[in-house]
Design an enzyme around this catalytic site. Structure first.
Site, mmCIF file in Angstrom:
data_model
loop_
_atom_site.group_PDB
_atom_site.id
_atom_site.type_symbol
_atom_site.label_atom_id
_atom_site.label_comp_id
_atom_site.label_asym_id
_atom_site.label_seq_id
_atom_site.Cartn_x
_atom_site.Cartn_y
_atom_site.Cartn_z
ATOM 1 N N ARG A 41 0.849 -1.193 0.000
ATOM 2 C CA ARG A 41 0.000 0.000 0.000
ATOM 3 C C ARG A 41 0.881 1.238 0.000
ATOM 4 N NH1 ARG A 41 -4.788 0.155 4.236
ATOM 5 N NH2 ARG A 41 -3.087 0.770 5.599
ATOM 6 N N THR B 87 -1.244 7.428 -0.381
ATOM 7 C CA THR B 87 -2.562 7.295 -1.025
ATOM 8 C C THR B 87 -3.341 6.068 -0.546
ATOM 9 O OG1 THR B 87 -1.707 5.901 -2.805
ATOM 10 C CG2 THR B 87 -1.578 8.284 -3.145
ATOM 11 N N ASP C 38 0.038 -3.810 12.132
ATOM 12 C CA ASP C 38 0.556 -4.154 10.806
ATOM 13 C C ASP C 38 0.889 -5.643 10.763
ATOM 14 O OD1 ASP C 38 2.495 -4.642 8.633
ATOM 15 O OD2 ASP C 38 2.361 -2.481 8.342
ATOM 16 N N ASP D 174 4.479 -6.662 9.513
ATOM 17 C CA ASP D 174 5.525 -6.352 10.498
ATOM 18 C C ASP D 174 5.478 -7.323 11.676
ATOM 19 O OD1 ASP D 174 6.660 -4.253 9.131
ATOM 20 O OD2 ASP D 174 5.475 -2.714 10.141
HETATM 21 C C1 PRP Z 1 -1.259 -5.020 4.246
HETATM 22 C C2 PRP Z 1 -2.069 -6.297 4.288
HETATM 23 C C3 PRP Z 1 -2.848 -6.217 3.013
HETATM 24 C C4 PRP Z 1 -3.115 -4.738 2.873
HETATM 25 C C5 PRP Z 1 -4.510 -4.465 3.308
HETATM 26 O O1 PRP Z 1 -0.163 -5.156 3.450
HETATM 27 O O2 PRP Z 1 -1.291 -7.439 4.412
HETATM 28 O O3 PRP Z 1 -2.142 -6.706 1.881
HETATM 29 O O4 PRP Z 1 -2.188 -4.069 3.738
HETATM 30 O O5 PRP Z 1 -4.823 -3.151 3.097
HETATM 31 P P1 PRP Z 1 -5.891 -2.660 2.021
HETATM 32 O O6 PRP Z 1 -7.086 -3.538 2.183
HETATM 33 O O7 PRP Z 1 -6.161 -1.245 2.441
HETATM 34 O O8 PRP Z 1 -5.280 -2.742 0.668
HETATM 35 P P2 PRP Z 1 0.942 -4.001 3.285
HETATM 36 O O9 PRP Z 1 0.597 -3.085 2.163
HETATM 37 O O10 PRP Z 1 1.158 -3.349 4.630
HETATM 38 O O11 PRP Z 1 2.221 -4.793 2.819
HETATM 39 P P3 PRP Z 1 3.071 -5.893 3.596
HETATM 40 O O12 PRP Z 1 2.231 -7.143 3.695
HETATM 41 O O13 PRP Z 1 4.243 -6.058 2.687
HETATM 42 O O14 PRP Z 1 3.442 -5.360 4.948
HETATM 43 N N1 URA Z 2 -2.578 -3.564 6.797
HETATM 44 C C1 URA Z 2 -2.323 -4.102 8.008
HETATM 45 O O1 URA Z 2 -1.383 -4.894 8.163
HETATM 46 N N2 URA Z 2 -3.114 -3.741 9.028
HETATM 47 C C2 URA Z 2 -4.142 -2.885 8.907
HETATM 48 O O2 URA Z 2 -4.836 -2.602 9.900
HETATM 49 C C3 URA Z 2 -4.391 -2.330 7.636
HETATM 50 C C4 URA Z 2 -3.600 -2.704 6.593
#
Ligand code: PRP
Ligand code: URA
Length: 210
Positions: free
Chosen positions: A104, A108, A201, A204
């Protein structure tokens, strides 16, 4: 027409409470993501077709049931979706795994694709898209659109551990054909598009990057 399944099984809810606790460490968090994924997989595969075959037990011939129909594929959305794969593969070892890398944009909140690799016959498979979090719904919707438009997938199930009402609405609108399995529907998104109360997160916490 797809539908929303909220899995209120006591074991899932108990384990989810441990995930939500900010004091849960990386090792336990990762293990419990796997345990919840296995329990969710059990529910999400409940309606897979089976067929009768003849075998012999050590005692007698027997007519037994085995999985029939489409082959299966698991598609984690990187990174956090990776935490759900191993326990699902343990249950369905013949499933192939495709990967979609999306993150994400911090400003944005829109999904940005950075990686994609699918099994060659993915269009013929029943696909389980997995990601612990459905927040704005942008990542999951983009992943499903990619699977449909670039790879021709027509049978897609989405599994998220925690969903927001906003994310569910996006999936229902963009992909009304997709069945959605979640362990919880939380209250809302905050100003950073994080799920409230959520678990923070997921990526993380699975990989210890914060
Ligand atoms: C997180 C999560 C989803 C997304 C959800 O990933 O694992 O993929 O955010 O958010 P959304 O519904 O608003 O799109 P992130 O972008 O943090 O990446 P990561 O898994 O690499 O930490
Ligand atoms: N991605 C995450 O990992 N947690 C949230 O709450 C939203 C997006």
């Amino acid at each position: 027409m797809g539908s929303l399944h909220v899995l209120e099984h006591p074991l899932i809810q108990h384990k989810l409470s441990i995930l939500r606790d900010k004091n849960t460490g990386v090792k336990e968090f990762r293990e419990i993501v796997g345990e919840i994924s296995a329990l969710m997989c059990y529910e999400a595969t409940r309606n897979l077709p089976t067929k009768e075959v003849e075998i012999e037990t050590p005692v007698a011939p027997a007519t037994v049931r085995v999985l029939a129909g489409k082959k299966l594929a698991i598609v984690p959305i990187l990174r956090a979706g990776l935490g759900m794969v191993d326990s699902m593969i343990n249950l369905i070892p013949s499933a192939k795994v495709g990967h979609i890398g999306l993150y994400r944009d911090p400003e944005t909140h829109e999904p940005v694709e950075y990686y994609c690799k699918m099994p060659p016959d993915i269009s013929e498979r029943q696909v389980f898209v997995v990601d612990p979090m459905l927040a704005t719904g942008g990542s999951a919707s983009a992943a499903i659109t990619l699977l449909k438009e670039k790879y021709g997938c027509r049978h897609i199930i989405l599994m998220d551990i925690i969903a927001s009402p906003e994310g569910i609405a996006v999936i229902r609108k963009d992909h009304p054909d997709v069945d959605l399995f979640v362990a919880a529907v939380d209250e809302k998104l905050n100003e950073h598009a994080y799920i409230v109360p959520g678990l923070g997160d997921a990526g993380d916490r699975i990989f210890g990057t914060k």
